[in-house]
Every structure is written in C-alpha cells, then in structure tokens.
Design an enzyme around this catalytic site. Structure first.
Site, PDB file in Angstrom:
ATOM      1  N   GLU A 170       1.280  -1.187  -0.282  1.00 24.81           N
ATOM      2  CA  GLU A 170      -0.030  -0.313   0.526  1.00 24.81           C
ATOM      3  C   GLU A 170       1.272   0.986  -0.015  1.00 24.81           C
ATOM      4  OE1 GLU A 170      -3.029  -0.295  -0.620  1.00 24.81           O
ATOM      5  OE2 GLU A 170      -3.426  -2.368  -0.222  1.00 24.81           O
ATOM      6  N   SER A 226     -12.388   0.351  -8.258  1.00 23.42           N
ATOM      7  CA  SER A 226     -13.413   0.147  -7.144  1.00 23.42           C
ATOM      8  C   SER A 226     -13.697   0.336  -6.416  1.00 23.42           C
ATOM      9  CB  SER A 226     -12.422  -1.767  -7.544  1.00 23.42           C
ATOM     10  OG  SER A 226     -11.075  -1.372  -7.109  1.00 23.42           O
ATOM     11  N   ASN A 227     -12.124   1.160  -5.356  1.00 21.27           N
ATOM     12  CA  ASN A 227     -12.291   1.958  -4.698  1.00 21.27           C
ATOM     13  C   ASN A 227     -12.707   3.317  -4.294  1.00 21.27           C
ATOM     14  OD1 ASN A 227     -11.499   2.945  -2.445  1.00 21.27           O
ATOM     15  ND2 ASN A 227      -9.823   3.299  -3.335  1.00 21.27           N
ATOM     16  N   ARG A 243      -8.367  12.563  -7.737  1.00 22.20           N
ATOM     17  CA  ARG A 243      -8.362  11.938  -8.584  1.00 22.20           C
ATOM     18  C   ARG A 243     -10.380  11.968  -9.043  1.00 22.20           C
ATOM     19  NH1 ARG A 243      -7.626   4.674  -7.874  1.00 22.20           N
ATOM     20  NH2 ARG A 243      -9.918   4.808  -6.580  1.00 22.20           N
ATOM     21  N   TYR A 246      -7.236   5.075 -21.698  1.00 29.87           N
ATOM     22  CA  TYR A 246      -7.669   4.334 -19.728  1.00 29.87           C
ATOM     23  C   TYR A 246      -7.421   5.477 -19.279  1.00 29.87           C
ATOM     24  CZ  TYR A 246      -8.258   0.850 -16.240  1.00 29.87           C
ATOM     25  OH  TYR A 246      -9.159   1.286 -15.124  1.00 29.87           O
ATOM     26  N   ASN A 285      -4.886   5.938  -6.447  1.00 33.15           N
ATOM     27  CA  ASN A 285      -6.430   6.881  -5.041  1.00 33.15           C
ATOM     28  C   ASN A 285      -5.129   7.869  -4.310  1.00 33.15           C
ATOM     29  OD1 ASN A 285      -4.092   5.598  -3.849  1.00 33.15           O
ATOM     30  ND2 ASN A 285      -5.625   3.694  -3.114  1.00 33.15           N
ATOM     31  N   TYR A 324       4.293   5.285  -6.916  1.00 31.39           N
ATOM     32  CA  TYR A 324       3.160   4.434  -6.619  1.00 31.39           C
ATOM     33  C   TYR A 324       2.441   4.251  -8.070  1.00 31.39           C
ATOM     34  CZ  TYR A 324      -1.103   2.675  -4.282  1.00 31.39           C
ATOM     35  OH  TYR A 324      -2.412   2.491  -3.750  1.00 31.39           O
ATOM     36  N   GLU A 377      -0.419  -1.967 -11.528  1.00 31.66           N
ATOM     37  CA  GLU A 377      -1.248  -2.550 -12.958  1.00 31.66           C
ATOM     38  C   GLU A 377      -2.560  -1.203 -13.059  1.00 31.66           C
ATOM     39  OE1 GLU A 377      -2.605  -1.859  -8.220  1.00 31.66           O
ATOM     40  OE2 GLU A 377      -1.189  -3.365  -8.841  1.00 31.66           O
ATOM     41  N   LYS A 378      -2.730  -0.207 -12.753  1.00 29.37           N
ATOM     42  CA  LYS A 378      -3.679   0.529 -13.543  1.00 29.37           C
ATOM     43  C   LYS A 378      -2.863   1.380 -14.667  1.00 29.37           C
ATOM     44  CE  LYS A 378      -5.894   2.476  -9.128  1.00 29.37           C
ATOM     45  NZ  LYS A 378      -4.753   1.277  -8.313  1.00 29.37           N
TER      46      LYS A 378
END
Ligand SMILES: *[C@@H]1O[C@H](CO)[C@@H](O)[C@H](O)[C@H]1NC(C)=O
Length: 392
Positions: free
Chosen positions: A162, A219-220, A230, A269, A274, A280, A283-284
C-alpha cells in the site's frame, strides 16, 4: 480476444536460462584463469626487482569466484551449478496476506522462479532462513509476530504494497526487519512487472479494435484512501469527454475474464492512482499498456513514470494546464489515427507483461520476487527506522 489473452499470459513465462555444458566450460575457464593469475603473481612477486613496487592488488573475485562482480545471469549459472550441493534457502510465509492463498508452485509456473523453498509451515521456523511478515496483518500489540529470539541467521522481510497514505504506523516495527519488500524502487526487494527489451523488433503488434473512447475501472471510492484528487479531476474531465465507467464503485462489476478485452476496446484508459506517491503506480498503468491501450496517468510526476515506461507510451494529466485541454487533446488524437499510432511505437522494442488480475493473486508476484531475491542474496542486513524511510 481469447487468443490475445492466452498470448498475454504466455508472455509471463520466462525462458529457461542455464545450460549445464556451457556452465562447466565456463567454470573450467575460470579455474584455469585463476591458476594462471596466481602462478603469474607468485612469479612476479618473487622476481620483483624493487621493494618499492606496490603490492599485487588483492582481487577477492579471482580467488573466490562465487563473490565476484559477475552479471546476474552468470551468477544464476553459478548458482544453478551449486544447486545440487547448496540447499535452497527456506522462505517462510508467516501469515497469508489478507488470507489470499495460492499454490507455491505458481512461482515456477508463472515466473520460472524455483530457487528457494517456500513454505507456510511454522514448524520450520527455527530452520527458516527468511520469514515474510505482512504489514497489514500485524496486530497492534505485535502479538502475532514470529517468536523471539529469532535464529541468528534468520532475516525478516517486511511485505507491504500500500501507499503511505494507506499505511498504519504500527509502533514497535521500526528496527525489527532486515529487508523491505515493496513497490518502491528503493526497497531491498522492489516488486513490479517491467517492460522487457527485445533486440529483434516486433512488427506483429496490431492496435486492438476500439469501440470506446475513454474508460475507467474504479473499484475503490472510499474517501479515506485519498481518492479525492482523482475524483475532482475526473468530474472536471467528464464535462468535456465521455468516459465509460466500470467497477464496483459504479456497480458495473467487470468479470476478470473481461478485464483485458475491455481495456483493449478503449482508446484511452484513466490510470488514476488513489494517492500520489513516488513509484506508486503498478497495475493501473500496466493493464492498459499490456492490453494495447493508451494510459492517461494521474499520480507522481511524469519523470517518475519514465523510470519504467517510455515517455511516448502514456499521457500524463500534468502535461496539460487543465482537464479541459486534456479532453481536447484526447478528442484530437481520436480524429488523427496517425498521431494515435505513435503511442504504440515502443511495442517494437519492448514487451509488456500482463499482471495477474484476481484479487486473491495480489501477492503472488511479491512473494515469488522475494523467493528469487533471497536465493541470490544471503547477506547480513539490518533495516532501521522503517517509517522514516517509508513516510519521508
Ligand atoms: C536482522 O535484523 C535484526 C534487527 O535489526 C538484527 O538483530 C539481526 O541480527 C539481523 N539478522 C540478519 C541475519 O541479517
């Protein structure tokens, strides 16, 4: 599309490296060289005309080839040779992170990593060379840490994926660990899917068919995780361009089988992190790059992304004064196929690897990477002031 997915996943498997015959030849060569060098040095020192000559330089790598500054692949070869004699180090997973279990053989099957003995058997604690402790599962009173005293040879690995925004400072961990395992490049064991260079240009890549302009899977949307930046940017952007939304946050849950095909069907995309921290992003941005889509990133500065991805493979929101001008630029690229195609030139020389997408697979890459690392690095190490490093 199905075909494409299997191609993506086959990209994960690394070619085998070592060739035993080649290695023994290499070994013989090294031994001969050492013998030569030693006898020459003896002759040289013996007949040295002057006492003022500097002493022969001590080259530990010539005497002990295992400790030389060899390339990683040479080292790997040495190790595969000694594999039969030296036991694989034991890597004990103290808890299953978030209880996401997987088969340890995945490390071999997915990444061709097989050089440590992975186990979750606490009965092996006293023999374990390394123990992985997952930060988020540590109890506040530290009662579920491995027992003390730890065997003197044992190293503890701090696993955490995280960002600092979403990290609890559990007191008492500052000077407990030996190695850090994180997405950060300056961790002892950095975890990341990287683009792989290729010598022979790949001309086969074709941009997948597009039927959507901009997509975003969210998702979050929990405000406590720092998603504000964001969301503010997104609200502004969506005034000027249509964004197709997916994900738990928008009640349009995407089946994992549809993840790569859906990404592939979008021209752009939104790879919006976050929270914004050095290194950091994982995968995004990796998802769209692997799927054949242009990521629009929001996160740390462009320069930081460029440590891992070529400048012309993504669009950074900071390249524009505001969301409106970004939207205009995306519309412009939508009309200009030639300009859009330039964002895929990197595919000629670099190959992306799709990451695993099931939530329960979240820690596989990290744990396998740790396995490979501890097999190659057995040095003593202490890691102090964990939080000074992580939060500053
Ligand atoms: C690991 O770190 C701890 C805490 O700093 C230290 O006491 C221990 O000697 C280290 N062990 C090894 C094998 O690196």
């Amino acid at each position: 599309m199905e075909q494409q997915i299997t191609d993506f996943f086959s990209g994960l498997i690394r070619p085998k490296m070592s060739n035993t015959n080649g290695s023994s030849l290499l070994r013989l060569g090294v031994i001969l060289t050492i013998t030569c060098v030693i006898s020459l040095s003896v002759v040289f020192v013996w007949f040295s005309p002057s006492k003022h000559c500097p002493p022969p330089i001590f080259r530990p790598d010539l005497i002990n080839p295992a400790k030389s500054n060899k390339s990683v692949s040479e080292k790997a070869e040495d190790e595969s040779l000694s594999d039969k004699t030296v036991e694989k180090p034991i890597l004990l997973l103290w808890v299953w992170p978030q209880d996401y279990r997987f088969d340890f053989s995945d490390c071999k099957n997915l990444y061709n990593i097989d050089n440590c003995h992975l186990t979750d058997d606490r009965g092996l604690y006293n023999e374990a060379d390394n123990v992985i402790v997952y930060h988020r599962d540590i109890q506040w009173d530290l009662s579920n840490l491995p027992p003390s005293p730890r065997p003197p040879f044992q190293r503890w690995l701090w696993l955490h994926l995280e960002s600092p925004t979403n990290t609890k400072r559990i007191p008492g961990l500052e000077n407990l660990f030996n190695l850090t395992l994180s997405y950060r490049q300056d961790a002892d064991i950095p975890v990341r899917m990287k683009l792989i260079t290729r010598k022979k240009p790949d001309d086969k890549f074709v941009i997948p068919k597009k039927d959507k302009l901009v997509c975003w899977i969210v998702s979050n949307n929990d405000p406590s995780t720092g998603v504000d930046t964001r969301n503010v940017f997104f609200r502004e952007l969506s005034k000027y361009i249509q964004v197709t939304l997916f994900g738990r946050a928008y009640a349009r849950f995407l089946d994992y089988n549809d993840y790569y095909p859906t990404l592939a069907s979008c021209k752009f995309y939104l790879a919006f992190e976050n929270s914004i921290h050095k290194d950091y992003f994982m995968e995004k941005i990796n998802g769209p790059l692997a799927a054949g889509t242009v990521p629009v990133v929001l996160g740390p500065p462009r320069r930081n992304y460029e440590n891992y991805y070529p400048a012309e493979s993504f669009i950074h929101v900071n390249d524009f004064p505001d969301a409106k001008s970004l939207a205009e630029y995306l519309h412009q690229l939508d009309r200009d196929d030639n300009a859009y195609q330039q964002y895929f030139n990197w595919r000629k020389h670099l190959t992306p690897s799709p990451h695993l997408i099931l939530q329960t697979q979240e820690f596989i890459l990290a744990i396998c990477t740790a396995c490979d690392h501890v097999a190659r690095h057995r040095e003593y190490k202490e890691f102090h002031d964990l939080y000074d490093w992580y939060f500053n």
